[in-house]
Design a protein around this motif. Structure first.
Motif, PDB file in Angstrom:
ATOM      1  N   ASP A 191       0.899  -1.275  -0.090  1.00  0.00           N
ATOM      2  CA  ASP A 191       0.040   0.081   0.050  1.00  0.00           C
ATOM      3  C   ASP A 191       0.795   1.296  -0.232  1.00  0.00           C
ATOM      4  O   ASP A 191       0.573   2.175  -0.594  1.00  0.00           O
ATOM      5  N   ARG A 192       1.894   1.261   0.874  1.00  0.00           N
ATOM      6  CA  ARG A 192       2.820   2.510   0.830  1.00  0.00           C
ATOM      7  C   ARG A 192       3.581   2.462  -0.538  1.00  0.00           C
ATOM      8  O   ARG A 192       3.597   3.676  -0.820  1.00  0.00           O
ATOM      9  N   LEU A 193       4.091   1.449  -0.984  1.00  0.00           N
ATOM     10  CA  LEU A 193       4.644   1.573  -2.210  1.00  0.00           C
ATOM     11  C   LEU A 193       3.668   2.034  -3.380  1.00  0.00           C
ATOM     12  O   LEU A 193       4.340   2.860  -4.224  1.00  0.00           O
ATOM     13  N   GLY A 194       2.695   1.491  -3.423  1.00  0.00           N
ATOM     14  CA  GLY A 194       1.638   1.972  -4.424  1.00  0.00           C
ATOM     15  C   GLY A 194       1.362   3.409  -4.224  1.00  0.00           C
ATOM     16  O   GLY A 194       1.239   4.035  -5.370  1.00  0.00           O
ATOM     17  N   ALA A 195       1.236   4.089  -3.089  1.00  0.00           N
ATOM     18  CA  ALA A 195       1.035   5.374  -2.847  1.00  0.00           C
ATOM     19  C   ALA A 195       2.204   6.300  -3.282  1.00  0.00           C
ATOM     20  O   ALA A 195       1.825   7.206  -3.658  1.00  0.00           O
ATOM     21  N   ARG A 196       3.199   5.606  -3.318  1.00  0.00           N
ATOM     22  CA  ARG A 196       4.376   6.352  -3.604  1.00  0.00           C
ATOM     23  C   ARG A 196       4.717   6.551  -5.175  1.00  0.00           C
ATOM     24  O   ARG A 196       5.053   7.455  -5.727  1.00  0.00           O
ATOM     25  N   VAL A 197       4.406   5.321  -5.839  1.00  0.00           N
ATOM     26  CA  VAL A 197       4.551   5.259  -7.318  1.00  0.00           C
ATOM     27  C   VAL A 197       3.456   5.609  -8.346  1.00  0.00           C
ATOM     28  O   VAL A 197       3.705   6.102  -9.354  1.00  0.00           O
ATOM     29  N   LEU A 198       2.251   5.361  -7.650  1.00  0.00           N
ATOM     30  CA  LEU A 198       1.082   5.694  -8.516  1.00  0.00           C
ATOM     31  C   LEU A 198       0.917   7.145  -9.000  1.00  0.00           C
ATOM     32  O   LEU A 198       0.943   8.044  -8.107  1.00  0.00           O
ATOM     33  N   GLY A 199       0.976   7.248 -10.240  1.00  0.00           N
ATOM     34  CA  GLY A 199       0.721   8.529 -10.703  1.00  0.00           C
ATOM     35  C   GLY A 199       2.034   9.352 -11.071  1.00  0.00           C
ATOM     36  O   GLY A 199       2.126  10.614 -11.530  1.00  0.00           O
ATOM     37  N   ASN A 200       3.179   8.885 -10.597  1.00  0.00           N
ATOM     38  CA  ASN A 200       4.728   9.309 -10.666  1.00  0.00           C
ATOM     39  C   ASN A 200       5.405   8.409 -11.783  1.00  0.00           C
ATOM     40  O   ASN A 200       5.779   7.185 -11.377  1.00  0.00           O
ATOM     41  N   ARG A 201       5.448   8.956 -13.091  1.00  0.00           N
ATOM     42  CA  ARG A 201       5.994   8.177 -14.049  1.00  0.00           C
ATOM     43  C   ARG A 201       7.423   7.894 -13.636  1.00  0.00           C
ATOM     44  O   ARG A 201       8.037   6.522 -13.819  1.00  0.00           O
ATOM     45  N   ASP A 202       8.297   8.666 -12.770  1.00  0.00           N
ATOM     46  CA  ASP A 202       9.779   8.382 -12.832  1.00  0.00           C
ATOM     47  C   ASP A 202       9.866   7.510 -11.560  1.00  0.00           C
ATOM     48  O   ASP A 202      10.813   6.644 -12.000  1.00  0.00           O
ATOM     49  N   ASP A 203       9.141   7.569 -10.594  1.00  0.00           N
ATOM     50  CA  ASP A 203       9.042   6.485  -9.398  1.00  0.00           C
ATOM     51  C   ASP A 203       8.502   5.147 -10.107  1.00  0.00           C
ATOM     52  O   ASP A 203       9.298   4.088  -9.672  1.00  0.00           O
ATOM     53  N   LEU A 204       7.643   5.322 -10.887  1.00  0.00           N
ATOM     54  CA  LEU A 204       7.174   3.870 -11.372  1.00  0.00           C
ATOM     55  C   LEU A 204       8.023   3.249 -12.399  1.00  0.00           C
ATOM     56  O   LEU A 204       8.240   2.038 -12.258  1.00  0.00           O
ATOM     57  N   ALA A 205       8.769   4.045 -13.088  1.00  0.00           N
ATOM     58  CA  ALA A 205       9.904   3.489 -13.962  1.00  0.00           C
ATOM     59  C   ALA A 205      11.269   3.005 -13.054  1.00  0.00           C
ATOM     60  O   ALA A 205      11.645   1.846 -13.680  1.00  0.00           O
TER      61      ALA A 205
END
Length: 198
Positions: A66-80
């Motif tokens: 959940d924490r990781l998802g909240a961190r990367v969802l909607g952030n292209r750089d973090d998701l990449a």
């Protein structure tokens, strides 16, 4: 020759249910999401790298999804950045699965983001699992921790259902009964010349 089948579909479409039907018919399954969960669980091989790149997203030796998802969802750089950590590990697990089932008539690969990652060329057949939008939404919103905003964020990252259907070799509609879905699975197995488990 082993037939490599990709199973995909948007969130809430019933991929897990359909995958279980193929397994019941004797088709070995590689579940990419399950592999990721395993590698992010307590003591998993990805935990340290994810904590190093995304501090505070692990707890008790495991990734807090959940924490990781909240961190990367909607952030292209973090998701990449997360994909750079996760994808090579998943590919290695997939290679090990292929080795372990060398010579099987068919193998099934459950890959939620198949089209989004351009991975369909690696497979002989693509099955898209689909359901009406109202059924999909009801299923997803019934999940623990899910809400409309989170659902919308996930859908924004996924190729629209109609586009997936257009690119499929087979479509399984899970909007009806389990018996109807099972009949569709059996028909696909028969079409591919594979045992139906019946």
């Amino acid at each position: 020759m082993t037939i490599k089948i990709a199973l995909t579909g948007s969130i809430g479409m019933g991929k897990s249910t359909v995958a279980a039907m193929f397994v019941a018919a004797g088709i070995p399954l590689f579940d990419a999401d399950a592999e990721v969960r395993r590698m992010q669980s307590d003591g998993g091989p990805l935990v340290e790298a994810i904590e190093a790149r995304f501090p505070g997203t692990t707890q008790g030796g495991a990734v807090d999804r959940d924490r990781l998802g909240a961190r990367v969802l909607g952030n292209r750089d973090d998701l990449a950045a997360l994909e750079v950590i996760v994808h090579p590990a998943v590919q290695a697990a997939r290679a090990a699965f292929l080795d372990a089932h060398h010579g099987a008539p068919a193998l099934l690969f459950d890959i939620p983001l198949l089209f989004e990652t351009g991975g369909e060329a690696a497979y002989d057949k693509v099955i898209v699992v689909s359901a009406p939008p109202d059924v999909q939404q009801a299923r997803v919103l019934a999940r623990p921790g899910m809400n409309r905003d989170k659902f919308a964020g996930i859908m924004a990252r996924q190729t629209p259902d109609e586009q997936k259907r257009a690119r499929a070799d087979f479509i399984i509609d899970t909007g009806g009964s389990l018996d109807q879905t099972s009949a569709e699975v059996i028909a696909i197995l028969a079409c591919l010349g594979l045992p139906t488990g019946r």
